[in-house]
Design an enzyme around this catalytic site. Structure first.
Site, PDB file in Angstrom:
ATOM      1  NE  ARG A 191      -3.102  15.335 -11.357  1.00 54.85           N
ATOM      2  CZ  ARG A 191      -3.704  14.876 -10.245  1.00 54.85           C
ATOM      3  NH1 ARG A 191      -4.991  15.085 -10.066  1.00 54.85           N
ATOM      4  NH2 ARG A 191      -3.017  14.233  -9.330  1.00 54.85           N
TER       5      ARG A 191
ATOM      6  CG  HIS B 106      -3.731  10.765 -12.743  1.00 55.07           C
ATOM      7  ND1 HIS B 106      -2.518  11.300 -13.136  1.00 55.07           N
ATOM      8  CD2 HIS B 106      -3.785   9.521 -13.282  1.00 55.07           C
ATOM      9  CE1 HIS B 106      -1.863  10.416 -13.865  1.00 55.07           C
ATOM     10  NE2 HIS B 106      -2.613   9.332 -13.980  1.00 55.07           N
TER      11      HIS B 106
ATOM     12  CE1 TYR C  79      -4.459  13.508  -5.435  1.00 53.32           C
ATOM     13  CE2 TYR C  79      -5.939  11.637  -5.662  1.00 53.32           C
ATOM     14  CZ  TYR C  79      -5.262  12.693  -6.224  1.00 53.32           C
ATOM     15  OH  TYR C  79      -5.398  12.958  -7.561  1.00 53.32           O
TER      16      TYR C  79
END
Length: 405
Positions: free
Chosen positions: A300, A304, A313
């Site tokens: 990805r 998200h 992160y």
């Protein structure tokens, strides 16, 4: 990797291997990180540099793919990405409440979607914009979901594409039930497969969803009833902010063995390999050989959702490394190297992509508000007098304000 044709239900383990010491958590995590390229079990037909890799087990599943087919796959991916980027921008401008990007996962979705027959059924989560495209659903029909004006305007029976599912993993149970129905109604394992008398179902979910009980239950029911169901897991490395090693001690495709059906890992950034592996898996299901798990190893490249900040992160170095495996660039290089596309073709695809983006933008800016009675539509399959009375009372109450509300 053993040949797909020779895979059988696993026998119980016996002997010394059954009692061997389990690896430590540190060893497992180190092993997962060491296979960040997908490992030797990864099925790949196009390298990141666009070179064709022979694969005796799966080449025959794409033997009919012509240069025109490759150009069409390229066009699919470019247009889907352009629509995704436009919708992302529309959310940033306040036109959509949220958007779920698919950037980087175009090959996994287009390859899988183009492997399906019109009679097959697809169950998406909320990121399957590319699968929707292959089922004939225009990106405009997705916007209402993310604007909050509808739950999906397409006819799922006609398109064979179920509405989006927001509850993580719930679509797997829905798909298992549907595929069991295909089995019970004799729509698998029939002779004369060429006339589309056999069907299969495919359900899409992410690596994070594999930690949900609904997915486990779907695996169980599909396995014990030999349902014609392809579980298509898009392992994009991150379940929101949790990496894959926080989801599993083993590569995800190996989980299928514990349920008694085959699993396979494919390069999800390779549209040709994804097409081949998905065709094989669907054929297995249509012929009555039970479920199959595909792990599409991809990444990805965006957040998200538009409410997420991936810089909190994950490292930028990781993103830059995956950009070198871009699925669209991979196929573009292959087309150029083999002189299967010229600059005029690429220019025309870009023009089509820009026109699609403009159409999406115009449609979104001019979307009207839904009628207030819409909330009462499609609640039940048949007319319901209680619901009808509630609707009439509500509309009368709303009308009493004289149109001011």
């Amino acid at each position: 990797m053993s040949s797909p044709e020779t895979w059988t239900h696993p026998e119980p383990r016996e002997g010394p291997a059954a009692t061997a010491a389990a690896p430590t958590a540190e060893q497992v995590i180190a092993g997962l990180r060491a296979t960040s390229e997908g490992g030797p079990e990864l099925v790949q037909l196009l390298t990141p540099e666009g070179e064709r890799v022979p694969n005796p087990e799966f080449d025959r599943y794409v033997a009919d793919v012509t240069a025109e087919d490759l150009r069409n796959l390229y066009r699919d991916m470019v247009l889907v990405r352009r629509a995704d980027r436009e919708a992302n921008a529309l959310q940033r401008q306040g036109q959509l409440g949220i958007w779920v990007p698919l950037l980087g996962q175009e090959a996994a979705q287009i390859g899988a979607g183009r492997a399906m027959r019109p009679t097959d059924m697809a169950f998406p989560s909320y990121r399957e914009h590319g699968i929707a495209w292959t089922r004939g659903i225009h990106p405009k029909e997705l916007l209402g979901i993310f604007r909050g004006t509808d739950n999906g305007s397409w006819d799922s029976n006609a398109t064979r594409f179920h509405p989006y599912c927001i509850v993580i993993g719930n679509q797997v149970l829905n798909a298992a039930g549907y595929a069991m129905g295909q089995r019970f109604e004799g729509r698998v394992g029939n002779s004369g497969d060429a006339d589309d008398t056999n069907e299969a179902t495919m359900v899409f979910f992410g690596d994070g969803a594999t930690s949900q009980g609904d997915v486990h239950e779907g695996f169980v029911w599909a396995a014990v009833y030999d349902a014609p169901l392809v579980f298509f897991c898009q392992n994009n490395q991150w379940a929101i902010s949790e990496p894959t090693e926080r989801q599993t001690r083993l590569p995800l495709y190996q989980r299928a063995r514990g349920y008694g059906f085959p699993g396979i890992r494919v390069d999800g950034n390779d549209v040709l390999a994804t097409l081949a592996v998905t065709r094989w898996a669907l054929d297995e299901c249509r012929h009555g050989n039970g479920p199959v798990l595909i792990e599409a190893f991809t990444y990805r490249m965006d957040a998200h959702t538009t409410t997420d900040d991936p810089t909190r992160y994950r490292l930028s170095d990781e993103l830059e490394a995956w950009k070198l495996k871009d699925p669209i660039e991979r196929l573009r290089v292959n087309l150029v190297r083999h002189e299967n596309a010229d600059q005029a073709f690429f220019d025309s695809v870009q023009a089509d992509a820009d026109a699609l983006a403009a159409e999406l933008r115009d449609y979104c800016f001019n979307m009207g508000e839904p009628p207030i009675e819409q909330m009462f539509n499609n609640v039940y399959a048949e007319p319901n007098p209680v619901l009808d009375a509630q609707r009439d009372d509500f509309l009368a109450y709303h009308a009493s304000f004289g149109g001011e509300h």
